[in-house]
Design an enzyme around this catalytic site. Structure first.
Site, PDB file in Angstrom:
ATOM      1  N   ILE A 195      43.798  54.078  41.047  1.00  0.00           N
ATOM      2  CA  ILE A 195      44.847  53.063  40.844  1.00  0.00           C
ATOM      3  C   ILE A 195      44.994  52.685  39.366  1.00  0.00           C
ATOM      4  O   ILE A 195      45.967  52.052  38.987  1.00  0.00           O
ATOM      5  CB  ILE A 195      44.632  51.786  41.698  1.00  0.00           C
ATOM      6  CG1 ILE A 195      43.256  51.156  41.423  1.00  0.00           C
ATOM      7  CG2 ILE A 195      44.829  52.056  43.171  1.00  0.00           C
ATOM      8  CD1 ILE A 195      43.119  49.733  41.947  1.00  0.00           C
ATOM      9  N   ALA A 234      39.245  48.489  45.738  1.00  0.00           N
ATOM     10  CA  ALA A 234      38.459  47.585  44.899  1.00  0.00           C
ATOM     11  C   ALA A 234      37.015  48.051  44.887  1.00  0.00           C
ATOM     12  O   ALA A 234      36.577  48.801  45.751  1.00  0.00           O
ATOM     13  CB  ALA A 234      38.519  46.157  45.451  1.00  0.00           C
ATOM     14  N   TYR A 259      32.025  40.011  40.848  1.00  0.00           N
ATOM     15  CA  TYR A 259      32.982  40.511  41.858  1.00  0.00           C
ATOM     16  C   TYR A 259      34.059  39.463  42.133  1.00  0.00           C
ATOM     17  O   TYR A 259      35.269  39.748  42.082  1.00  0.00           O
ATOM     18  CB  TYR A 259      32.245  40.872  43.154  1.00  0.00           C
ATOM     19  CG  TYR A 259      33.170  40.980  44.357  1.00  0.00           C
ATOM     20  CD1 TYR A 259      34.081  42.025  44.470  1.00  0.00           C
ATOM     21  CD2 TYR A 259      33.145  40.010  45.374  1.00  0.00           C
ATOM     22  CE1 TYR A 259      34.948  42.114  45.571  1.00  0.00           C
ATOM     23  CE2 TYR A 259      34.003  40.098  46.463  1.00  0.00           C
ATOM     24  CZ  TYR A 259      34.895  41.144  46.557  1.00  0.00           C
ATOM     25  OH  TYR A 259      35.748  41.223  47.635  1.00  0.00           O
ATOM     26  N   LYS A 277      38.143  39.557  41.447  1.00  0.00           N
ATOM     27  CA  LYS A 277      39.154  39.411  42.500  1.00  0.00           C
ATOM     28  C   LYS A 277      40.060  38.208  42.193  1.00  0.00           C
ATOM     29  O   LYS A 277      41.271  38.260  42.418  1.00  0.00           O
ATOM     30  CB  LYS A 277      38.487  39.225  43.870  1.00  0.00           C
ATOM     31  CG  LYS A 277      37.800  40.452  44.427  1.00  0.00           C
ATOM     32  CD  LYS A 277      38.731  41.636  44.692  1.00  0.00           C
ATOM     33  CE  LYS A 277      39.666  41.434  45.870  1.00  0.00           C
ATOM     34  NZ  LYS A 277      40.426  42.669  46.204  1.00  0.00           N
TER      35      LYS A 277
END
Ligand code: NAD
Ligand code: DAU
Length: 372
Positions: free
Chosen positions: A69, A92, A169, A173
């Protein structure tokens, strides 16, 4: 549905990260429900597994596109070639412990990757006309961890809870959620965000609590519980999450955020004890019975969030979604799936997996190499 809408249903959706845990469950549900063609863009990192999708690999409704991506040229070409009616963005880096050991990959994929996808989706969206433009949607799949941690008596996270991410993390996000929001407000991209609680079910990579405990218990290895094991997570069966995403895709309002959860708050110790009891029952001749004897308390996760809980009333009342699986039935199905798919576990835990186990558990007191 009018004839123009019916026509557009023949256009595919583009899914990113469809070879991972939630993505692969989503792909299988989508194809089984006959919802139309689907293109799956996946880099196949350690967490991406083509074996998850063998049953649809030759289905004419399914196309696999191996790529990153973060590769704008590749993403742009894919959008122009397939002309999707929606993008559902799962891809992700997803494991909190890995983000503590090496945050770089999380910033790259979760922030840069989402930025690249948004940039290319916007260029594609700007070129659409008429019904295709009216119907286009971008759905960003996110997490409850962006909201931070709760005290025991705090109300559950709702859509207006301020962001307070605590791990690399969660921060990556949260950054990606903010980018999506900005693309809605600045460029008019018709995007929506879902923030979901902890998922469990088939295809869950055995670095995460539930599949790790099932895999270790079957081999008589220690079950490493971080800290005091009293941290609370709000568990949702993965298929319920997939159905929530389909609901938001069909009925959600661009620019809106929807919290997704099943109302199943449990301490980690409760989860591990329930798993052990299920294994005692389902593997009656196991030499490791009672499996709970394998529980070992080990050093806590740095910055460990104490409690997550989701208030899902918005998606329930506005869009009519509700979790169908109870924690008890979902967990039983999950253990049965792992017992019936030992080869799957063997394949994903060979090779580099062992290096991760050594890195994460090797230095934690209490396991002394035993969780390996
Ligand atoms: P996962 O780690 O199992 O799968 C991630 C997938 O993304 C893999 O197939 C991987 O190959 C692919 N991927 C990674 N980097 C990529 C890149 N640069 N380009 C293309 N593909 C790439 O993750 P998961 O648990 O299925 O989570 C999916 C999404 O849902 C994530 O965005 C995660 O933040 C979110 N989420 C997960 C949970 C949960 O409990 N697992 C809960 C809420 C939200
Ligand atoms: O809340 C949603 C999030 O849930 C997702 O966004 C993440 O992608 C997903 O990985 C998950 O994050 P958690 O950190 O909550 O999941 P994990 O399975 O890693 O850990 C669950 C709890 O169990 C957590 O409190 C840490 C604890 N734990 C975990 C492992 C791997 C242990 O006690 N021992 C372990 O060995």
């Amino acid at each position: 549905m009018d004839s123009k809408q019916a026509n557009n249903v023949k256009a595919p959706i583009l899914v990113t990260g469809g070879a991972g845990f939630i993505g692969s469950n989503f792909v299988l549900e989508w194809i089984a429900a006959g919802k139309g063609p689907l293109v799956n863009l996946d880099k196949l990192t350690y967490a991406g597994n083509p074996e998850n999708l063998i049953s649809v690999a030759d289905n004419p409704a399914y196309t696999f596109a191996h790529g990153d991506i973060c590769d704008a040229e590749f993403v742009g070409k894919l959008l122009r070639e397939h002309r999707p009616r929606a993008v559902v963005h799962f891809a992700a880096e997803s494991h909190v412990d890995r983000s503590i050991h090496g945050p770089e990959a999380f910033l790259k994929t979760n922030i840069d990757g989402t930025f690249t996808l948004l940039k290319e989706a916007r260029a594609y969206y700007d070129g659409l006309e008429g019904e295709e433009k009216v119907q286009f949607r971008f759905l960003h799949v996110s997490t409850d961890e962006v909201y931070g941690t709760l005290e025991p008596n705090d109300p559950a996270f709702h859509e207006d809870t301020p962001y307070a991410p605590n791990s690399p993390y969660a921060a990556s996000k949260a950054a990606s959620d903010h980018l999506v929001r900005a693309w809605v407000h600045t460029y008019g991209l018709p995007a929506m965000i879902t923030n979901c609680s902890n998922n469990y079910g088939p295809h869950h990579f055995p670095e995460k609590l539930i599949p790790l405990m099932i895999a270790n218990a079957q081999k008589g290895k220690p079950l490493p519980v971080y800290g005091d094991g009293q941290q609370v997570r709000d568990w949702l069966y993965v298929v319920d999450h997939c159905k929530a995403i389909m609901t938001v895709l069909e009925k959600g309002k661009p620019g809106e955020t929807y919290n997704v959860g099943g109302g199943n708050q449990r301490t980690n110790l409760q989860v591990v004890n329930t798993l052990c009891a299920l294994l005692d029952e389902l593997v009656p001749d196991s030499p490791y019975k009672p499996h709970a004897q394998l529980i070992k308390y080990v050093a806590d996760r740095p910055g460990h969030d104490r409690r997550y809980a989701i208030d899902a009333r918005k998606i329930e009342s506005e869009l009519g979604w509700k979790a169908e699986e109870s924690f008890e039935t979902g967990l039983r199905k999950t253990v049965e799936w792992y017992l019936a798919n030992k080869d799957w576990v063997e394949h994903v835990t060979s090779g580099a997996y062992q290096q991760w186990v050594d890195k994460n558990y090797g230095s934690r007191e209490g396991v002394a190499g035993g969780a390996r």
